[in-house]
Design an enzyme around this catalytic site. Structure first.
Site, PDB file in Angstrom:
ATOM      1  N   MET A  12      44.390  27.533-132.313  1.00 48.35           N
ATOM      2  CA  MET A  12      45.235  27.086-133.399  1.00 48.35           C
ATOM      3  C   MET A  12      45.138  25.568-133.447  1.00 48.35           C
ATOM      4  O   MET A  12      45.415  24.885-132.456  1.00 48.35           O
ATOM      5  CB  MET A  12      46.691  27.517-133.206  1.00 48.35           C
ATOM      6  CG  MET A  12      47.577  27.160-134.393  1.00 48.35           C
ATOM      7  SD  MET A  12      47.057  27.912-135.957  1.00 48.35           S
ATOM      8  CE  MET A  12      47.551  29.621-135.666  1.00 48.35           C
ATOM      9  N   GLY A  39      39.072  26.620-133.831  1.00 41.78           N
ATOM     10  CA  GLY A  39      38.238  26.968-132.688  1.00 41.78           C
ATOM     11  C   GLY A  39      36.795  27.054-133.155  1.00 41.78           C
ATOM     12  O   GLY A  39      36.513  27.636-134.214  1.00 41.78           O
ATOM     13  N   GLU A 138      33.091  26.209-125.842  1.00 39.79           N
ATOM     14  CA  GLU A 138      34.541  26.139-125.652  1.00 39.79           C
ATOM     15  C   GLU A 138      35.079  27.337-124.876  1.00 39.79           C
ATOM     16  O   GLU A 138      36.294  27.512-124.787  1.00 39.79           O
ATOM     17  CB  GLU A 138      35.246  26.018-127.010  1.00 39.79           C
ATOM     18  CG  GLU A 138      35.081  24.651-127.646  1.00 39.79           C
ATOM     19  CD  GLU A 138      35.887  24.476-128.931  1.00 39.79           C
ATOM     20  OE1 GLU A 138      36.087  23.322-129.334  1.00 39.79           O
ATOM     21  OE2 GLU A 138      36.312  25.490-129.532  1.00 39.79           O
ATOM     22  N   ASP A 245      30.715  23.161-137.897  1.00 36.99           N
ATOM     23  CA  ASP A 245      30.763  24.617-137.764  1.00 36.99           C
ATOM     24  C   ASP A 245      30.433  25.292-139.098  1.00 36.99           C
ATOM     25  O   ASP A 245      29.796  26.353-139.124  1.00 36.99           O
ATOM     26  CB  ASP A 245      32.135  25.056-137.274  1.00 36.99           C
ATOM     27  CG  ASP A 245      32.431  24.549-135.880  1.00 36.99           C
ATOM     28  OD1 ASP A 245      31.493  24.452-135.075  1.00 36.99           O
ATOM     29  OD2 ASP A 245      33.604  24.238-135.594  1.00 36.99           O
TER      30      ASP A 245
END
Length: 297
Positions: A12, A39, A138, A245
């Site tokens: 988040m 994310g 991550e 991304d």
């Protein structure tokens, strides 16, 4: 339809918008605060789904309110979450400051993402069914390695975004088909500040490299061919969070559709340009129809 699997993080994003980011020890007053699903893994999943692929997400969220919202957000964008685990404890969070020039600084707290250190039953079959596997850094390296090994065993194209930048094990690099760092990550990985020289250094370790250069576009290199530089559309950035991304998700779709490399890169750059003109990460990502309308060969 193209099938893409993403093995990675869901966070988040807790975003503060300010005129100018604070220096160390400084307090500034912001103009807005928002919570936005993000994310790097989830962002790439949303980007690929909106770009027209069938997308499945492998990862984890916590059993908190953020976890529920993160899962719902992915599903709303058309991402299959059957392999997104729910674990005890908090979901991952990213604490982001965005300035009025669209720049950002980010602190990531892994939360549930830290539990994704292995594949569980069903994950291997899902990866084997994909046209491409998207990986980032991550989640624990053990899971990234397991994903790359599985993809290589089943002949699935593997795309790695090496962020946050860290030393990459040779075993991981041997399983990567396309490496997509930004210019700062490329410099961190190679110790070479020039992106062209850094791309060449990385090419000694993987078959293909795309170095993203922000407003300057991107650089593509592959063995036995001249480097290819692709400019980015000229736009006014509002928030660059998630632009990389968006680029990777759209690029994976274009390459899986067997578009020529220059066309795929230009199409992905158009998607990223659209995203920086909107606030948020996943919230800013364009749909296929928008990319096609913005794309110029």
């Amino acid at each position: 339809m193209t099938h893409i699997v993403v093995l990675g993080s869901t966070n988040m994003d807790l975003v503060a918008y300010v005129e100018k980011a604070p220096q160390r020890g400084e307090t500034v007053t912001g103009r807005e605060f928002r919570t936005i699903p993000g994310g790097k893994g989830a962002n790439q999943a949303v980007a690929a789904a909106r770009a027209g692929a069938t997308v499945s997400m492998i990862g984890a969220v916590g059993n908190d309110a953020f976890g529920t919202r993160l899962r719902t957000g992915l599903e709303h964008s058309g991402v299959n979450t059957d392999h997104l685990r729910t674990v005890e404890g908090p979901s991952g969070t990213a604490h982001i400051v965005v300035d009025d020039e669209g720049g950002n600084s980010i602190v990531v707290i892994p939360g549930a993402n830290g539990t994704v250190d292995h594949l569980v039953p069903g994950d291997e079959g899902l990866i084997a069914s994909a046209d491409a596997l998207l990986l980032q850094l991550e989640i624990p390296m053990a899971a990234v390695l397991a994903g790359a090994r599985t993809a290589r065993a089943h002949g699935v194209r593997t795309v790695l975004t090496p962020a946050p930048a860290r030393p990459l094990p040779p075993e991981l690099l041997s399983g990567v088909d396309l490496l997509v760092p930004n210019e700062h990550e490329a410099a961190a990985l190679t110790g070479v500040p020039d992106p062209f020289a850094a791309a060449d250094a990385l090419l000694a370790q993987v078959p293909e490299v795309v170095v993203t250069l922000g407003p300057a576009g991107c650089l593509y290199v592959t063995r036995g061919a001249e480097p290819l530089a692709v400019p980015a559309p000229r736009v006014t950035a509002v928030d660059s969070t998630g632009a990389g991304d968006t680029f990777v998700g759209a690029l994976a779709v274009a390459l899986a559709e067997e578009r020529p490399v220059r066309e795929a890169l230009t199409w992905a750059a158009a998607a990223a340009a659209l995203s920086v003109q909107r606030e948020g990460a996943s919230a800013s990502m364009p749909y296929r129809s928008e990319i096609e309308a913005r794309y110029t060969a």
